[in-house]
Scaffold this active site. Structure first.
Site, PDB file in Angstrom:
ATOM      1  N   GLU A  89     -39.331  -1.517 -16.502  1.00  0.00           N
ATOM      2  CA  GLU A  89     -40.716  -1.937 -16.311  1.00  0.00           C
ATOM      3  C   GLU A  89     -41.666  -0.772 -16.028  1.00  0.00           C
ATOM      4  OE1 GLU A  89     -42.159  -4.764 -16.698  1.00  0.00           O
ATOM      5  OE2 GLU A  89     -40.386  -5.962 -17.120  1.00  0.00           O
ATOM      6  N   GLU A 134     -16.550  -1.745 -12.791  1.00  0.00           N
ATOM      7  CA  GLU A 134     -17.102  -1.324 -11.509  1.00  0.00           C
ATOM      8  C   GLU A 134     -16.099  -0.528 -10.678  1.00  0.00           C
ATOM      9  OE1 GLU A 134     -16.383  -4.815  -8.314  1.00  0.00           O
ATOM     10  OE2 GLU A 134     -17.983  -5.228  -9.751  1.00  0.00           O
TER      11      GLU A 134
END
Length: 300
Positions: free
Chosen positions: A83, A114
């Site tokens: 953004e 992960e």
């Protein structure tokens, strides 16, 4: 600390009968629990402030910011980083997200990624990470190997490191220069940290990126003046911003923006300083992008 001993893994006593509740009862309970998020953030604002100032310092000197996480934590980093270019007209390289499992993991979980601490190092090396940059390792549990590996590697290089977790004395905090531990308590759905923990982390990442961009001169008053006006909505917002700041008409704002190719900063300086586009651009460059200082320099 073992996984079972983490606050984020404990059972919420208010939701022990979750499977017996009506939908409205579930929603009310979730809403009540969500109210705790902002208060939890309020308690650790000094650490967030430290993070903002360190990120600002690094970016001012040509560094970059990297969000590193897995699963939901990684996705939060991707969202905030993506953004920044349209909101603040920054380079996509300035704030980046590095996610366990790569870009495809944003849409579909890649189990096991992960747990690969060494992979985080390889992923940062692929981004040509240097000591000028900053890493924010994001992990609700505070013990996820992937972001821990990134923080360790960054610290070894001499880069500034920040951890963002939702448990006290998190493992990742041991390796970071700035530890942000936002304690939101057990989730309504036990262990589902995409709920309160993720909400808290999203808010904090928003705070860090937005406050940093304000300090970098991307905002005038409380308006976006480095917005990339790439569509109708943003072009209209650019016009409204010009009108708010300079008190010109809609038509006048549009005429000036046409001259600046819809760049808001030079348009403001042109009108406020009553100068040409070339003079306005020069003043902005000489004042490191700060519109208010550019206007002052023209009147002094």
């Amino acid at each position: 600390m073992e996984l079972a001993g983490l606050t984020t893994e404990k059972r919420n006593t208010k939701s022990l009968q979750l499977d017996q509740m009506s939908s409205l009862e579930i929603l009310k309970l979730m809403n009540e629990e969500d109210k705790k998020v902002a208060l939890a953030i309020e308690a650790i604002l000094p650490q967030v402030d430290l993070a903002v100032n360190k990120v600002f310092h690094s970016l001012s000197l040509g560094g970059r910011l990297f969000y590193v996480g897995a699963g939901t934590s990684g996705r939060l980093g991707v969202m905030d980083a993506s953004e920044c270019p349209p909101t603040f007209m920054t380079s996509p390289d300035l704030i980046q997200a590095v996610m366990a499992g790569g870009e495809q993991a944003f849409f579909k979980a890649i189990e096991g990624s992960e747990d690969e601490e060494d992979q985080a190092i390889l992923d940062l090396k692929a981004k040509s990470f240097t000591k000028k940059d900053v890493v924010i390792g994001i992990t609700a549990s505070g013990r996820t190997p992937y972001p821990i590996g990134a923080v360790k590697y960054a610290k070894e290089l001499g880069a500034y490191t920040i951890s963002l977790s939702s448990n006290k004395e998190s493992v990742i905090s041991k390796y970071a220069d700035c530890n942000i531990e936002v304690i939101v308590g057990p989730e309504v759905l036990t262990g589902s940290t995409r709920l309160k923990a993720a909400s808290a982390h999203k808010m904090i990442l928003n705070m860090i990126s937005t406050a940093t961009m304000v300090k970098l001169g991307k905002v005038y008053e409380n308006l976006m003046v480095d917005v990339h006006a790439s569509n109708y909505k943003l072009r209209e917002r650019a016009k409204r911003n010009i009108m708010e700041i300079t008190n010109v008409t809609y038509e006048e704002a549009g005429e000036v923006l046409q001259q600046t190719n819809y760049e808001v900063k030079p348009a403001i300086v042109m009108i406020k300083g009553d100068v040409s586009l070339s003079v306005a651009r020069k003043a902005i460059v000489e004042n490191n992008g700060y519109v208010r200082n550019a206007i002052k320099s023209l009147s002094s």
